[in-house]
Design a protein around this motif. Structure first.
Motif, PDB file in Angstrom:
ATOM      1  N   TYR A  35      84.540 117.968 104.920  1.00  0.00           N
ATOM      2  CA  TYR A  35      84.482 116.231 105.110  1.00  0.00           C
ATOM      3  C   TYR A  35      82.976 116.132 104.989  1.00  0.00           C
ATOM      4  CZ  TYR A  35      83.326 116.772 110.243  1.00  0.00           C
ATOM      5  OH  TYR A  35      82.644 116.852 111.289  1.00  0.00           O
ATOM      6  N   PHE A  36      82.596 115.189 104.293  1.00  0.00           N
ATOM      7  CA  PHE A  36      81.222 114.467 104.254  1.00  0.00           C
ATOM      8  C   PHE A  36      81.199 113.445 105.123  1.00  0.00           C
ATOM      9  CE2 PHE A  36      81.675 117.004 100.508  1.00  0.00           C
ATOM     10  CZ  PHE A  36      80.455 117.525 100.074  1.00  0.00           C
ATOM     11  N   TYR A  37      80.121 113.518 105.876  1.00  0.00           N
ATOM     12  CA  TYR A  37      79.951 112.404 106.920  1.00  0.00           C
ATOM     13  C   TYR A  37      78.374 112.109 106.721  1.00  0.00           C
ATOM     14  CZ  TYR A  37      78.262 116.104 110.014  1.00  0.00           C
ATOM     15  OH  TYR A  37      77.262 117.084 110.847  1.00  0.00           O
ATOM     16  N   THR A 106      77.431 106.527  97.881  1.00  0.00           N
ATOM     17  CA  THR A 106      76.735 105.921  99.047  1.00  0.00           C
ATOM     18  C   THR A 106      77.355 104.630  99.207  1.00  0.00           C
ATOM     19  OG1 THR A 106      75.084 105.145  97.571  1.00  0.00           O
ATOM     20  CG2 THR A 106      74.590 107.296  98.728  1.00  0.00           C
ATOM     21  N   ASN A 107      77.132 104.123 100.664  1.00  0.00           N
ATOM     22  CA  ASN A 107      77.651 102.830 100.960  1.00  0.00           C
ATOM     23  C   ASN A 107      76.424 102.005 101.127  1.00  0.00           C
ATOM     24  OD1 ASN A 107      80.604 102.917 100.456  1.00  0.00           O
ATOM     25  ND2 ASN A 107      80.074 104.774 101.887  1.00  0.00           N
ATOM     26  N   LEU A 108      76.600 100.620 101.291  1.00  0.00           N
ATOM     27  CA  LEU A 108      75.810  99.527 101.835  1.00  0.00           C
ATOM     28  C   LEU A 108      74.602  99.715 100.993  1.00  0.00           C
ATOM     29  CD1 LEU A 108      76.626  98.140 104.424  1.00  0.00           C
ATOM     30  CD2 LEU A 108      74.677  99.031 105.352  1.00  0.00           C
ATOM     31  N   ILE A 112      73.470 104.118 102.923  1.00  0.00           N
ATOM     32  CA  ILE A 112      74.278 104.928 103.738  1.00  0.00           C
ATOM     33  C   ILE A 112      75.287 106.060 102.904  1.00  0.00           C
ATOM     34  CG2 ILE A 112      75.989 105.155 105.534  1.00  0.00           C
ATOM     35  CD1 ILE A 112      75.040 102.260 106.463  1.00  0.00           C
ATOM     36  N   PRO A 113      74.974 107.144 103.200  1.00  0.00           N
ATOM     37  CA  PRO A 113      75.807 108.240 102.649  1.00  0.00           C
ATOM     38  C   PRO A 113      77.226 108.133 102.865  1.00  0.00           C
ATOM     39  CG  PRO A 113      73.885 109.288 103.839  1.00  0.00           C
ATOM     40  CD  PRO A 113      73.991 107.975 104.213  1.00  0.00           C
ATOM     41  N   GLY A 114      77.951 108.473 102.082  1.00  0.00           N
ATOM     42  CA  GLY A 114      79.446 108.196 101.990  1.00  0.00           C
ATOM     43  C   GLY A 114      80.073 109.067 102.894  1.00  0.00           C
TER      44      GLY A 114
END
Length: 149
Positions: A35-37, A106-108, A112-114
């Motif tokens: 899991y990537f956080y 990525t998000n935002l 932000i890393p996904g």
């Protein structure tokens, strides 16, 4: 591009929280949750890590391993793991090579890393890709898939 259901995970290496080189090929033979956080010690990431911690024995009983990955340093991972008694491997991905290999978005606006969870079978084949910035459902979705394997 990136890994999808049915793809075999290519061999990779990365340093774990103790500065030891982790080699993917040495983990083949058992189902694995990778899991990537986004970041150590932030509210959502801490909740997710602690949920994996709380369910870790269930994953082990099913013959599976859990591995967390973020761009934090090994030193940050050690503090995070000690603070919350995390029993599983945390890999440091400072150069984002694992994110690129798995094609974690990525998000935002790319800031932000996904947050993406992969369930991989004992042969190294991706069986599930769960992409959600909500930290809540990753554990239950991953465990349900591991039970199917």
């Amino acid at each position: 591009m990136g890994l999808k259901v049915g793809d075999k995970v290519p061999d990779f290496t990365a340093k774990d929280q103790h500065g030891v080189f982790f080699k993917w090929s040495e983990y083949l033979g058992k189902p694995t949750v990778i899991y990537f956080y986004p970041k150590d010690d932030t509210p959502g990431c801490t909740a997710q890590a602690c949920s994996f911690r709380d369910e870790y024995q269930d994953f082990k009983d099913l013959g599976a391993e859990v591995i967390g990955v973020s761009g934090d340093s090994e030193k940050s991972h050690v503090k995070f793991a000690q603070k919350y008694n995390l029993p599983f491997i945390l890999l440091s991905d400072k150069d984002k090579s694992l994110r690129k290999l798995f094609d974690v978005p990525t998000n935002l606006l790319g800031l932000i890393p996904g947050r993406v969870t992969y369930v991989i079978d004992s042969k190294g084949v991706v069986q599930l890709v769960f992409n959600s910035m909500s930290a809540k459902n990753h554990i239950s979705v991953a465990k349900a898939k591991i039970k199917e394997l």
